[in-house]
Design an enzyme around this catalytic site. Structure first.
Site, PDB file in Angstrom:
ATOM      1  N   ASP A  74       0.809  -1.222   0.000  1.00 31.43           N
ATOM      2  CA  ASP A  74       0.000   0.000   0.000  1.00 31.43           C
ATOM      3  C   ASP A  74       0.842   1.272   0.000  1.00 31.43           C
ATOM      4  O   ASP A  74       2.068   1.228   0.169  1.00 31.43           O
ATOM      5  CB  ASP A  74      -0.955  -0.010   1.205  1.00 31.43           C
ATOM      6  CG  ASP A  74      -0.277  -0.393   2.522  1.00 31.43           C
ATOM      7  OD1 ASP A  74       0.969  -0.427   2.567  1.00 31.43           O
ATOM      8  OD2 ASP A  74      -0.985  -0.652   3.495  1.00 31.43           O
ATOM      9  N   ASP A  83      -7.824  -2.199  14.007  1.00 34.70           N
ATOM     10  CA  ASP A  83      -9.194  -2.595  13.653  1.00 34.70           C
ATOM     11  C   ASP A  83      -9.213  -3.861  12.789  1.00 34.70           C
ATOM     12  O   ASP A  83     -10.228  -4.202  12.203  1.00 34.70           O
ATOM     13  CB  ASP A  83      -9.903  -1.440  12.915  1.00 34.70           C
ATOM     14  CG  ASP A  83      -9.157  -1.004  11.651  1.00 34.70           C
ATOM     15  OD1 ASP A  83      -8.115  -1.619  11.323  1.00 34.70           O
ATOM     16  OD2 ASP A  83      -9.610  -0.053  10.994  1.00 34.70           O
ATOM     17  N   HIS A  88      -7.287  -4.356  10.107  1.00 33.07           N
ATOM     18  CA  HIS A  88      -6.992  -4.152   8.681  1.00 33.07           C
ATOM     19  C   HIS A  88      -5.659  -4.793   8.314  1.00 33.07           C
ATOM     20  O   HIS A  88      -4.754  -4.910   9.144  1.00 33.07           O
ATOM     21  CB  HIS A  88      -7.040  -2.668   8.287  1.00 33.07           C
ATOM     22  CG  HIS A  88      -5.942  -1.793   8.784  1.00 33.07           C
ATOM     23  ND1 HIS A  88      -6.114  -0.815   9.737  1.00 33.07           N
ATOM     24  CD2 HIS A  88      -4.638  -1.703   8.435  1.00 33.07           C
ATOM     25  CE1 HIS A  88      -4.976  -0.180   9.946  1.00 33.07           C
ATOM     26  NE2 HIS A  88      -4.065  -0.706   9.168  1.00 33.07           N
ATOM     27  N   GLU A 139      -9.669  -1.810   5.049  1.00 35.30           N
ATOM     28  CA  GLU A 139     -10.358  -1.426   6.273  1.00 35.30           C
ATOM     29  C   GLU A 139     -11.645  -2.238   6.456  1.00 35.30           C
ATOM     30  O   GLU A 139     -12.199  -2.765   5.477  1.00 35.30           O
ATOM     31  CB  GLU A 139     -10.723   0.065   6.208  1.00 35.30           C
ATOM     32  CG  GLU A 139      -9.530   1.009   6.195  1.00 35.30           C
ATOM     33  CD  GLU A 139      -8.900   1.190   7.573  1.00 35.30           C
ATOM     34  OE1 GLU A 139      -9.018   0.303   8.434  1.00 35.30           O
ATOM     35  OE2 GLU A 139      -8.265   2.244   7.782  1.00 35.30           O
TER      36      GLU A 139
HETATM   37  C1  GLP Z   1      -0.606   0.546   8.621  1.00 31.41           C
HETATM   38  C2  GLP Z   1      -0.233  -0.286   7.411  1.00 31.41           C
HETATM   39  C3  GLP Z   1      -0.420  -1.755   7.685  1.00 31.41           C
HETATM   40  C4  GLP Z   1       0.186  -2.118   9.014  1.00 31.41           C
HETATM   41  C5  GLP Z   1      -0.533  -1.396  10.112  1.00 31.41           C
HETATM   42  C6  GLP Z   1      -0.014  -1.744  11.494  1.00 31.41           C
HETATM   43  O1  GLP Z   1      -1.913   0.987   8.622  1.00 31.41           O
HETATM   44  N1  GLP Z   1      -0.941   0.073   6.243  1.00 31.41           N
HETATM   45  O2  GLP Z   1       0.148  -2.494   6.624  1.00 31.41           O
HETATM   46  O3  GLP Z   1       0.116  -3.499   9.211  1.00 31.41           O
HETATM   47  O4  GLP Z   1      -0.376  -0.015   9.889  1.00 31.41           O
HETATM   48  O5  GLP Z   1       1.055  -0.927  11.799  1.00 31.41           O
HETATM   49  P1  GLP Z   1       2.124  -1.187  12.905  1.00 31.41           P
HETATM   50  O6  GLP Z   1       2.975  -2.287  12.425  1.00 31.41           O
HETATM   51  O7  GLP Z   1       2.883   0.107  13.017  1.00 31.41           O
HETATM   52  O8  GLP Z   1       1.385  -1.538  14.149  1.00 31.41           O
END
Ligand code: GLP
Length: 240
Positions: free
Chosen positions: A67, A136, A138, A143
């Protein structure tokens, strides 16, 4: 799903890197599906160490990321392209033209999404897809919604996601409200999936995703239907 719990972020990161390295060694021209966020930073650090100390080579592989924020140029320090360059690509022997991240500044985002799926298809899907999980549930930026979106698409970020990711920006107001994300079809097309979830704050959503109903209200729950998923959980989390 294969589930493994680790006592530390470091040991989880070493195990995640070892799984990716095994694929790279067995198939040097493999396709690595990569993720951003704080969760994989330790995994990338360990892969860099293996490159420097053990000769692990990325010279023949291709990477495709999940992404990108809509509106952020790859030179923006909070863009996911910048993140990947910083944490992995500039530190190993990968060819930058073999690394793919959706373009956040594409003049036609819908066309960029179509082209991204065409690229993923041409690559034959990822040999392994690394995933984190959002608060959440995702994955990528898929989402919670009324239905799963199969294709790469432009998504409105949930307020909880904007808040969670605000820690990387100077203020929440600077977090883009939209992103381009690989859809659930692209993720599920990976031959193997490795989801890493460091930090006890991730435990409840992880448990719900692994054992609760499969529902687009908790996108990670769809992984229950994939034949080769490994989940690594760690109690601790030292990243930002
Ligand atoms: C973002 C990314 C996800 C990631 C998530 C969790 O929203 N788009 O790919 O898994 O955050 O982030 P973190 O690893 O900082 O908890």
């Amino acid at each position: 799903m294969n589930y493994q719990s680790f006592s530390s972020y470091a040991s989880m990161s070493r195990a995640a890197a070892a799984m990716i390295a095994d694929i790279l060694r067995a198939k040097p021209e493999c396709v690595l599906g990569l993720a951003t966020g704080s969760s994989p930073i330790g995994t990338y650090d360990e892969l860099v160490r293996m490159h420097r100390e053990e000769g692990l080579s990325f010279a023949h592989c291709t990477t495709i990321n999940l992404d990108e924020y809509l509106g952020l140029d790859g030179a923006h320090p909070q863009s996911y392209r910048f993140f990947m360059n910083e944490h992995l690509f500039s530190r190993v022997d990968i060819r930058l033209d073999h690394t793919f991240v959706p373009c956040g500044t594409a003049s036609d985002p819908a066309a960029e999404c179509l082209a991204y799926d065409a690229r993923l298809k041409a690559l034959g899907g990822a040999d392994i897809q690394l995933l984190g999980i959002g608060p959440d549930g995702h994955i990528g930026f898929n989402e919670p919604a009324d239905s799963f979106t199969v294709a790469t698409h432009v998504v409105d970020l949930a307020p909880s996601t904007i808040n969670a990711n605000a820690r990387f920006f100077d203020s929440a107001a600077e977090v883009p409200h939209q992103a381009l994300t690989m859809g659930m079809g692209g993720i599920m097309a990976a031959k193997k999936i490795l989801l890493i979830a460091p930090g006890s704050s991730k435990k409840a959503v992880l448990d719900a995703a692994m054992t609760g109903p499969v529902t687009p209200r908790l996108p990670a729950s769809l992984l229950q239907l994939h034949p080769d998923v490994t989940v690594f959980f760690a109690e601790g989390h030292t990243s930002p």
